[in-house]
Motif scaffolding. Sequence first.
Motif, PDB file in Angstrom:
ATOM      1  N   ARG A 165       0.934  -1.222  -0.128  1.00  0.00           N
ATOM      2  CA  ARG A 165       0.066  -0.192  -0.062  1.00  0.00           C
ATOM      3  C   ARG A 165       1.033   1.256  -0.111  1.00  0.00           C
ATOM      4  N   VAL A 166       1.988   1.257   0.788  1.00  0.00           N
ATOM      5  CA  VAL A 166       2.806   2.176   0.829  1.00  0.00           C
ATOM      6  C   VAL A 166       3.456   2.512  -0.676  1.00  0.00           C
ATOM      7  N   ALA A 167       3.808   1.510  -1.232  1.00  0.00           N
ATOM      8  CA  ALA A 167       4.424   1.603  -2.772  1.00  0.00           C
ATOM      9  C   ALA A 167       3.373   2.187  -3.590  1.00  0.00           C
ATOM     10  N   PRO A 180       0.184  -7.472  -8.052  1.00  0.00           N
ATOM     11  CA  PRO A 180      -0.295  -6.807  -6.928  1.00  0.00           C
ATOM     12  C   PRO A 180      -0.770  -7.603  -5.643  1.00  0.00           C
ATOM     13  N   PHE A 181      -1.175  -8.905  -6.303  1.00  0.00           N
ATOM     14  CA  PHE A 181      -1.864  -9.796  -5.209  1.00  0.00           C
ATOM     15  C   PHE A 181      -1.082 -10.852  -4.882  1.00  0.00           C
ATOM     16  N   ALA A 182       0.377 -10.993  -5.382  1.00  0.00           N
ATOM     17  CA  ALA A 182       1.149 -12.160  -4.991  1.00  0.00           C
ATOM     18  C   ALA A 182       1.171 -12.066  -3.306  1.00  0.00           C
ATOM     19  N   GLY A 183       1.128 -13.182  -2.704  1.00  0.00           N
ATOM     20  CA  GLY A 183       1.611 -13.292  -1.398  1.00  0.00           C
ATOM     21  C   GLY A 183       0.903 -12.592  -0.214  1.00  0.00           C
ATOM     22  N   LEU A 184      -0.241 -12.133  -0.717  1.00  0.00           N
ATOM     23  CA  LEU A 184      -1.033 -11.477   0.273  1.00  0.00           C
ATOM     24  C   LEU A 184      -2.275 -12.231   0.962  1.00  0.00           C
ATOM     25  N   ASP A 185      -2.396 -11.910   2.242  1.00  0.00           N
ATOM     26  CA  ASP A 185      -3.588 -12.661   2.856  1.00  0.00           C
ATOM     27  C   ASP A 185      -5.029 -12.020   2.386  1.00  0.00           C
ATOM     28  N   SER A 221      -7.990  -8.187  -0.641  1.00  0.00           N
ATOM     29  CA  SER A 221      -9.546  -7.067  -1.056  1.00  0.00           C
ATOM     30  C   SER A 221      -8.910  -5.706  -0.998  1.00  0.00           C
ATOM     31  N   ILE A 222      -8.015  -5.319   0.004  1.00  0.00           N
ATOM     32  CA  ILE A 222      -7.912  -3.859   0.027  1.00  0.00           C
ATOM     33  C   ILE A 222      -7.147  -3.410  -0.976  1.00  0.00           C
ATOM     34  N   ILE A 223      -6.087  -4.169  -1.374  1.00  0.00           N
ATOM     35  CA  ILE A 223      -5.274  -3.891  -2.928  1.00  0.00           C
ATOM     36  C   ILE A 223      -6.375  -3.544  -4.054  1.00  0.00           C
ATOM     37  N   GLY A 224      -7.129  -4.917  -4.051  1.00  0.00           N
ATOM     38  CA  GLY A 224      -8.223  -4.779  -5.160  1.00  0.00           C
ATOM     39  C   GLY A 224      -9.158  -3.519  -5.198  1.00  0.00           C
ATOM     40  N   GLU A 225      -9.564  -3.178  -3.965  1.00  0.00           N
ATOM     41  CA  GLU A 225     -10.407  -2.017  -3.857  1.00  0.00           C
ATOM     42  C   GLU A 225      -9.668  -0.877  -3.995  1.00  0.00           C
ATOM     43  N   SER A 249      -8.901 -10.478  -9.531  1.00  0.00           N
ATOM     44  CA  SER A 249      -8.726  -9.579 -10.514  1.00  0.00           C
ATOM     45  C   SER A 249      -9.886  -9.431 -11.358  1.00  0.00           C
ATOM     46  N   LEU A 250     -10.539 -10.676 -11.701  1.00  0.00           N
ATOM     47  CA  LEU A 250     -11.807 -10.592 -12.283  1.00  0.00           C
ATOM     48  C   LEU A 250     -12.744  -9.539 -11.738  1.00  0.00           C
TER      49      LEU A 250
END
Lengths: 271, 264, 156
Positions: free
Chosen positions: A150-152, A169-174, A179-183, A206-207
């Motif tokens: 998120r900082v990046a 962007p989703f690799a290796g996240l809980d 969903s935060i990144i997706g949002e 991503s879909l």
Amino acid sequence: MSGEPLVEIRNLNFSYDGRPVLTGINMVIPRGKVVAIMGQSGCGKTTTLRLIGGQLKPTSGHVKVAGQVVHDLDDDGLYRLRRRMGMLFQFGALFTDMSVFDNVAFQLREHTDLPEDLIRDLVMMKLHAVGLRGAHRLMPSELSGGMARRVALARAIALDPMLIMYDEPFAGLDPISLSIIGELIRTLTQALGASSVVVTHDVQESLKIVDYVYFVSAGRIVAEGTAEDIRRSDAPYVHQFVWGEADGPVPFQYPAPAYADQILPGRALHG
Amino acid sequence: MDNVITRALTNLGHRVTSRIRRLGFASRFFAMTLVYSGTALKRFNLTIREIYFTGVLSLIIILVSGLFVGMVLGLQGYDTLQRYGSSEALGILVALSLVRELGPVVAALLFASRAGSAITAEIGLMKATEQLSAMEMMAVNPIARVVAPRFWAGIISMPLLAALFSAMGIFGGYLVGVQLIGVDEGSFWSQMQASVDFREDIVNGVIKSFVFGVVVTWIAVFEGYDSEPTAEGVSGATTRTVVTSSLAILAADFVLTAFMFRGV
Amino acid sequence: MNRAALDLWVGFFVAIGLASLLFLALKVGNLASSSTGETYRLMAEFDNIGGLKVRAPVKSAGVVVGRVSEIRFDQESYRAVVSMQLDQRYKFPRDTILTINTSGLLGEQYIGFEVGGDTAVLKDGEKVKKTQSAVVLEKLISQFMFNKAAEDGGKK
């Protein structure tokens, strides 16, 4: 698809050390849309991003961003273009010797002569957008993977880019960070009026957020369409990928000589 | 048979060409570092920051080693000189060996293993974690922003560290020779002053340490920038920095000495 | 680490680095009294300079007043031509005699000025007329042996 495209890729070929990585790629990324490039690891997705960013030069064909052919620009032109692009790297690629605040302020300090208190306000706005205003004093080593990403992201949008690129962007996240990144991808694209390119192999997440999808396999585009088209697609490769099947058009086995030849004794292994 | 020879030759040829290609890369990289030095010199606080990491953090090891080397020179020198009844020449021996050779060379070797390896590891890790790539994508040239400040910091730090090493060593020699063994203090300093020439010995020593500074930091930043972006690659590059720059220091020292102190 | 502390440390480092350079220059290299001041040039021809080297000291009454700057061989006179840089503060009469001496039995060689009584002084670029060659130890010894032998022979 409507609207004048921000990125236009035509007949793009790229080979590295004589080995073709991308072949005959045609791709259009319209303004204000989120476009995903999907495919297996090592199929050339990240290479596509680097070609858009001008870090690699195509072997043939061209990449146009905002009407300019990227690989025809000189260093100054390329750097001027890159100021209007943001890129989120796979693991954030935060500068480990700077605090969160300094990371986000980096481009503002490098490219503008803004006074320090204005920079402070801008950085706080960007950090607020990703929900990490409170973490501005922390060092990157004190952040979790999702927070670092998120900082990046805040750093990537520091100069309000017209194009944001996301490398895995989703690799290796809980699931929550996911969903935060997706949002964030969705809302930031809208808020900035920018276009986004998401390179990913995370189909389900991503879909949910993309407008259009390109499927890449072995350096070629094998399918494209809206999220709905992709879900319903019965092309065997897309089907295998979307539903995550172990075997299919993409074989489980890495290319190898015939099994029997290799395990039977008394046969030359090299030949 | 024929096959073996062909293969050996191919192997040799491949090694030679790849070495030469790497040397070419390194030279081009050196030139680019100089070309993009504007930022490092204009925004000097970037360089000051790196002087802290290369220079200030090397202080302790340089000072302590200098002191001990000087003390050993005092002991050994006295032992040899007193056999010929010229123990008051101890000052000359300690000062000349430090200022001409040991100061620049040993300080540079310590600098290579303390600061050079750190520079390589840092730049290598920045590359491996895509920080350099990210910088490029943010329209900031990593050579100007990351490499050049470190390069100049090394060049500035090295002569100062070598001077500190020599001064500390002479002090160590003085401690052992004069305070401990009891060589006459007056003749220790006056003989030293009469025989050590400012231009011939001290300026040449400073020139040496400057050259070593350029060589070590150049190797360190290049190895870091050119490293494989993996854990293995970075550790290999760090080792190469220490080995290559140590050899380069000794080779350069021979060449410089041959030019500087020839037949005088 | 904040900026001010960092600047302070770097300032400290540069200061002690420069201080040690100064220490080397003044206390070790004796820059203050070495030939940085104004100098003038004198030349002299010697039959034999022995082991004299460039940068050897020039002394008068035991005090260093200059240094040898150049030594070359004159093809016409078959003698050695020595150039010296002398400290501007010291002037010497024109009838000064130059000798090549050795400090101690095996020490370094230097040029000694034995001052005469002339009122005119040597000027920049001038050539000193009166010189005395180096004492070559081997010659001295063989001479001594020869004399001794001759003496012994005479007694008989």
